[in-house]
Design an enzyme around this catalytic site. Structure first.
Site, PDB file in Angstrom:
ATOM      1  N   LEU A 443       8.549  -9.096 -16.267  1.00 59.66           N
ATOM      2  CA  LEU A 443       8.731 -10.230 -15.519  1.00 59.66           C
ATOM      3  C   LEU A 443       7.269 -10.941 -15.396  1.00 59.66           C
ATOM      4  CD1 LEU A 443      10.784  -9.252 -12.424  1.00 59.66           C
ATOM      5  CD2 LEU A 443      11.446 -10.510 -14.335  1.00 59.66           C
ATOM      6  N   GLY A 446      -0.652  -8.833 -14.857  1.00 54.84           N
ATOM      7  CA  GLY A 446      -2.103  -9.742 -14.305  1.00 54.84           C
ATOM      8  C   GLY A 446      -2.948  -8.339 -13.999  1.00 54.84           C
ATOM      9  N   GLY A 447      -3.720  -8.605 -13.092  1.00 56.72           N
ATOM     10  CA  GLY A 447      -5.009  -7.551 -12.880  1.00 56.72           C
ATOM     11  C   GLY A 447      -4.453  -6.721 -11.957  1.00 56.72           C
ATOM     12  N   THR A 450       1.697  -4.492 -14.055  1.00 54.38           N
ATOM     13  CA  THR A 450       3.012  -5.189 -14.785  1.00 54.38           C
ATOM     14  C   THR A 450       4.097  -5.055 -13.682  1.00 54.38           C
ATOM     15  OG1 THR A 450       2.009  -4.152 -16.719  1.00 54.38           O
ATOM     16  CG2 THR A 450       4.114  -5.140 -16.993  1.00 54.38           C
ATOM     17  N   VAL A 451       4.893  -6.145 -13.592  1.00 55.20           N
ATOM     18  CA  VAL A 451       6.142  -6.106 -13.072  1.00 55.20           C
ATOM     19  C   VAL A 451       7.196  -6.149 -13.746  1.00 55.20           C
ATOM     20  CG1 VAL A 451       7.379  -6.967 -11.293  1.00 55.20           C
ATOM     21  CG2 VAL A 451       4.967  -7.253 -11.347  1.00 55.20           C
ATOM     22  N   ASP A 562      -6.475 -13.557   0.146  1.00 57.39           N
ATOM     23  CA  ASP A 562      -6.313 -14.205  -1.162  1.00 57.39           C
ATOM     24  C   ASP A 562      -5.011 -14.716  -1.522  1.00 57.39           C
ATOM     25  OD1 ASP A 562      -6.998 -14.841  -3.623  1.00 57.39           O
ATOM     26  OD2 ASP A 562      -6.564 -12.644  -4.588  1.00 57.39           O
TER      27      ASP A 562
END
Ligand SMILES: *[C@@H]1O[C@H](CO)[C@@H](O)[C@H](O)[C@H]1NC(C)=O
Ligand SMILES: *[C@@H]1O[C@H](CO)[C@@H](O)[C@H](O)[C@H]1NC(C)=O
Ligand SMILES: *[C@@H]1O[C@H](CO)[C@@H](O)[C@H](O)[C@H]1NC(C)=O
Length: 571
Positions: A443, A446-447, A450-451, A562
């Protein structure tokens, strides 16, 4: 006796030498006799010059088959010349026991002088052995000349028979060497079964128009493979008196069946009788059976007044041929055949000699080795897979501990009531849910990690996050966060369903929201146009509400510092 005694030791020694020498000679003579089978009747010559004369042929009275004078071979002796076998007036060059006789047959010559008068030395040959047929397969009838025709006459099936051949040419320019098709040369096949032949060559115009290059006509029977026409023959063939030809010979004028019931049947023991090929002539032939060799026309008994106490067909000692029984075999000759047996200590297994008793041992040994190999293989793979499984289990346990599994379990039991929905997933469950982390299920990346999109066994759609935590110092904090996150129950904050700690990096399982992130909706041109100010305001309010909930309404205050639009999904 007295002599030997007086000569003492020396005499005894020389007698031994003599006996040995005689033995060697006898063996040699017997071996030679075994191979050279008798061809002629006893006391009859079996050759003339260098031509072998097998019975029923013979060179003197009482030595040939008396029923037909055709079997008489006149062995003419002239001083200083080799003996020359003749049949009638024709030289014989070979007689085969299989039924052929090679002879030299005369050339029919018809020559003229320049004014067209026949010369005196012209010939019209005829065969003087009336019962033998002209071989169909071996001969042809040829006429040569440029003003020429020729006849071949004979008896066929008891009646007079005649065939002819014609050849012409006006000059030599059309003549082709090697070709015999009517220009200077003509050839025809011999009809089957022709006997008692004569032939002659004739001219239409007495060679008067062609005399300069062809003064003669010729006709002859010749062995097929001995003739190839050449234009030089037109002027030179009068010098060739004879040509080789082949006759077929046979016994009598009856079939085997008829002859066997008569007193003059000729085939000896160990032989077979066969009628001549249909149409090729009357009579029959004899042939040694398989495994026998010799002259099948010689018979145990009295023949033509001569006693003969042996059949012509003698057993062949096949064992003289060392290649008959190769390897560990001995050749055993039998009457009419032979067999190969194994040397001592060996016996036959499927036509091969092998050491006695070895076959069972070999089969057993092979069987046992195959079985033990199988067992070994099975054992090894069993141990291998066992070890591998054990290793995987160990590794899972290790990761579970490393990722704070025990701590989480403990915490979960402390917060039992509110934790009802939190679950610790196994690697297998999540693997299955994400179709083994298939790329099509990703999906986002990023940092943080993973999704993946996953479907649990109860068909709940979830988002599975593979975190990037690898640092042991963060484990306790991670677990605490987990506990806090599971307690959150706000309609605008994504729910955490549980986690999996058996992998190297922990996996988090969240509620799955389908409509994309806020960032998508705000930054995508087509989507953002649909986002009215009222809606934007509502979103902002609800985000603020959710943040406020995190800050103050949870058991442990969560300060989210954030805030990114990409982390907000539209529900
Ligand atoms: C041909 O032979 C005939 C008869 O023997 C004789 O009269 C004639 O002169 C001969 N011609 C030639 C050219 O030799
Ligand atoms: C067969 O041969 C015998 C003797 O050689 C002879 O008397 C008889 O006439 C011959 N028969 C035929 C049909 O040729
Ligand atoms: C031999 O030939 C004759 C007539 O030509 C025929 O009737 C006969 O059937 C033939 N025999 C064989 C064995 O071919």
């Amino acid at each position: 006796m007295l002599f030997w005694e007086s000569s003492g030791a020396m005499g005894f020694h020389s007698m031994l030498v003599l006996v040995t020498w005689v033995g060697v000679m006898l063996t040699a003579i017997m071996a030679a006799a075994a191979i050279a089978y008798p061809l002629a009747l006893p006391n009859c010559s079996d050759s003339c010059g260098d031509v072998k004369i097998p019975y029923p042929f013979g060179t003197s009275e009482g030595c040939y088959r008396k029923e037909s004078r055709d079997f008489f071979i006149n062995c003419s002796k002239s001083y200083g010349q080799p003996d020359q076998p003749m049949t009638g007036n024709l030289p014989v060059t070979n007689i085969s026991i299989e039924g052929e006789m090679d002879i030299m047959m005369y050339n029919a010559i018809n020559c003229y002088n320049q004014s067209g008068t026949p010369l005196s030395n012209n010939t019209e040959p005829w065969l003087q052995v009336p019962s033998f047929t002209v071989s169909v397969t071996k001969n042809k009838f040829v006429a040569v000349g440029c003003d020429t025709y020729a006849y071949l006459n004979g008896i066929l099936n008891g009646k007079g028979f005649s065939i002819g051949c014609l050849s012409r040419c006006n000059d030599t320019s059309n003549i082709v060497d090697g070709s015999c098709s009517g220009i200077g040369c003509c050839q025809i096949d011999i009809p089957e079964g022709l006997t008692d032949i004569d032939f002659a060559a004739y001219s239409f115009k007495n060679h008067s128009y062609v005399w300069s290059f062809n003064p003669c006509s010729f006709a002859f029977i010749i062995q097929k493979d001995e003739f190839s026409f050449s234009s030089a023959y037109l002027t030179s063939l009068q010098n060739n008196e004879t040509f080789p030809m082949v006759l077929d010979w046979a016994i009598g004028n009856e079939t085997c069946k008829v002859a066997q019931n008569k007193g003059n049947y000729i085939c000896g023991g160990n032989s077979t009788c066969s009628d001549l090929k249909n149409g090729s002539g009357p009579g029959y032939r004899c042939k040694c059976k398989k495994g026998y060799d010799g002259n099948p026309y010689l018979k145990d008994g009295c023949q033509d007044g001569n006693p003969y106490l042996k059949d012509g067909c003698q057993d062949i000692d096949e064992c003289n041929d060392k290649s008959k029984c190769p390897g560990k075999q001995i050749c055993v000759n039998e009457v009419g055949s032979y067999h190969c047996s194994c040397i001592k200590g060996y016996h036959k297994v499927e036509e091969v000699c092998v050491p006695r008793g070895s076959s069972l041992t070999i089969y057993l040994a092979v069987g046992i080795s195959i079985i033990s190999l199988l067992v070994l293989l099975l054992g090894c793979s069993w141990i291998y897979y066992g070890l591998k499984k054990r290793k995987i289990i160990k590794l899972k346990e290790k990761f579970f501990h490393q990722n704070g599994g025990l701590l989480l379990k403990q915490q979960l039991s402390n917060h039992q009531k509110s934790m009802e929905t939190t679950k610790i997933f196994t690697t297998e469950e999540l693997k299955k849910a994400t179709n083994n982390y298939d790329e099509s299920r990703v999906l986002g990346q990023g940092g943080y990690g993973t999704v993946y999109r996953g479907v649990l066994s109860d068909n709940t759609v979830v988002a599975i996050k593979k975190s990037k935590i690898g640092d042991q110092s963060q484990i306790e904090q991670f677990i605490n966060e987990m506990i806090v996150l599971t307690q959150i129950n706000h309609r605008n904050v994504v729910k955490l369903f549980g986690c999996c700690l058996e992998t190297e990096v922990p996996l988090l399982v969240y509620e799955f929201i389908t409509n994309g992130t806020l960032s998508n909706h705000v930054h995508d041109k087509s989507l953002s146009s649909l986002l009215s100010w009222e809606k934007r305001l509502k979103i902002a309010t609800e985000i603020a509400g959710a943040l406020a909930y995190l800050h103050s309404s949870t058991s442990m205050s969560i300060i989210h510092r954030d805030v990114k639009t990409a982390e907000y999904t539209i529900g």
